[in-house]
Design a protein around this motif. Structure first.
Motif, PDB file in Angstrom:
ATOM      1  N   SER A  45       0.852  -1.184   0.000  1.00 32.06           N
ATOM      2  CA  SER A  45       0.000   0.000   0.000  1.00 32.06           C
ATOM      3  C   SER A  45       0.893   1.241   0.000  1.00 32.06           C
ATOM      4  CB  SER A  45      -0.898   0.004   1.243  1.00 32.06           C
ATOM      5  OG  SER A  45      -0.121   0.200   2.409  1.00 32.06           O
ATOM      6  N   ASP A  77      -4.174   5.424  -3.077  1.00 33.62           N
ATOM      7  CA  ASP A  77      -4.890   4.171  -2.859  1.00 33.62           C
ATOM      8  C   ASP A  77      -5.784   4.388  -1.634  1.00 33.62           C
ATOM      9  OD1 ASP A  77      -3.279   3.846  -0.604  1.00 33.62           O
ATOM     10  OD2 ASP A  77      -2.248   2.071  -1.334  1.00 33.62           O
ATOM     11  N   THR A  79      -5.185   3.893   1.385  1.00 33.76           N
ATOM     12  CA  THR A  79      -4.448   4.140   2.625  1.00 33.76           C
ATOM     13  C   THR A  79      -3.810   5.515   2.696  1.00 33.76           C
ATOM     14  OG1 THR A  79      -2.342   3.218   1.819  1.00 33.76           O
ATOM     15  CG2 THR A  79      -3.910   1.673   2.850  1.00 33.76           C
TER      16      THR A  79
END
Length: 127
Positions: A45, A77, A79
């Motif tokens: 991530s 993304d 995150t």
């Protein structure tokens, strides 16, 4: 002698055409390699990538949501976000918008211990 030159030019032009046709591991419309991929570039991530060492190869999946300047873009993304550097030759004529999901393989770039993390993109594809 002319036959040798003609054959050499024919071979050279054919090899350029074959090399130009390779568009990555999963582009089945053109053909290409379909076996295992390089495991050195592990899938992570954005949040994980920001804590990794300089010059580590990573694979990210997310969206390019903003063009900052020249070859700098904001990648996101679920995150976090990170700045990615994408050279013009990596677009391969593909149009990508902020709603398109892409996979990016790149190298973490940290200029110093307290600097912001960027990803120098080596390859990308629209999913």
């Amino acid at each position: 002698m002319n036959k040798i030159i003609t054959v050499a030019l024919l071979i050279a032009s054919t090899s350029f055409a074959i090399a130009d046709g390779y568009n990555g591991p999963t582009n089945s419309a053109v053909g290409g390699y379909t076996g295992p991929t390089n495991t050195v570039a592990q899938y992570v991530s954005v949040k994980q990538a920001k804590s990794m060492s300089d010059e580590t190869y990573v694979t990210l999946k997310g969206k390019i949501v903003n063009h900052i300047k020249k070859d700098k873009f904001t990648f996101q993304d679920n995150t976090d976000t990170v700045v990615v550097e994408i050279d013009d030759d990596l677009w391969y004529g593909t149009t990508i918008g902020p709603n398109d999901t892409v996979e990016i393989i790149g190298e973490i770039d940290k200029d110093g211990p307290w600097s912001n993390v960027e990803i120098e993109v080596k390859n990308m594809k629209k999913l």
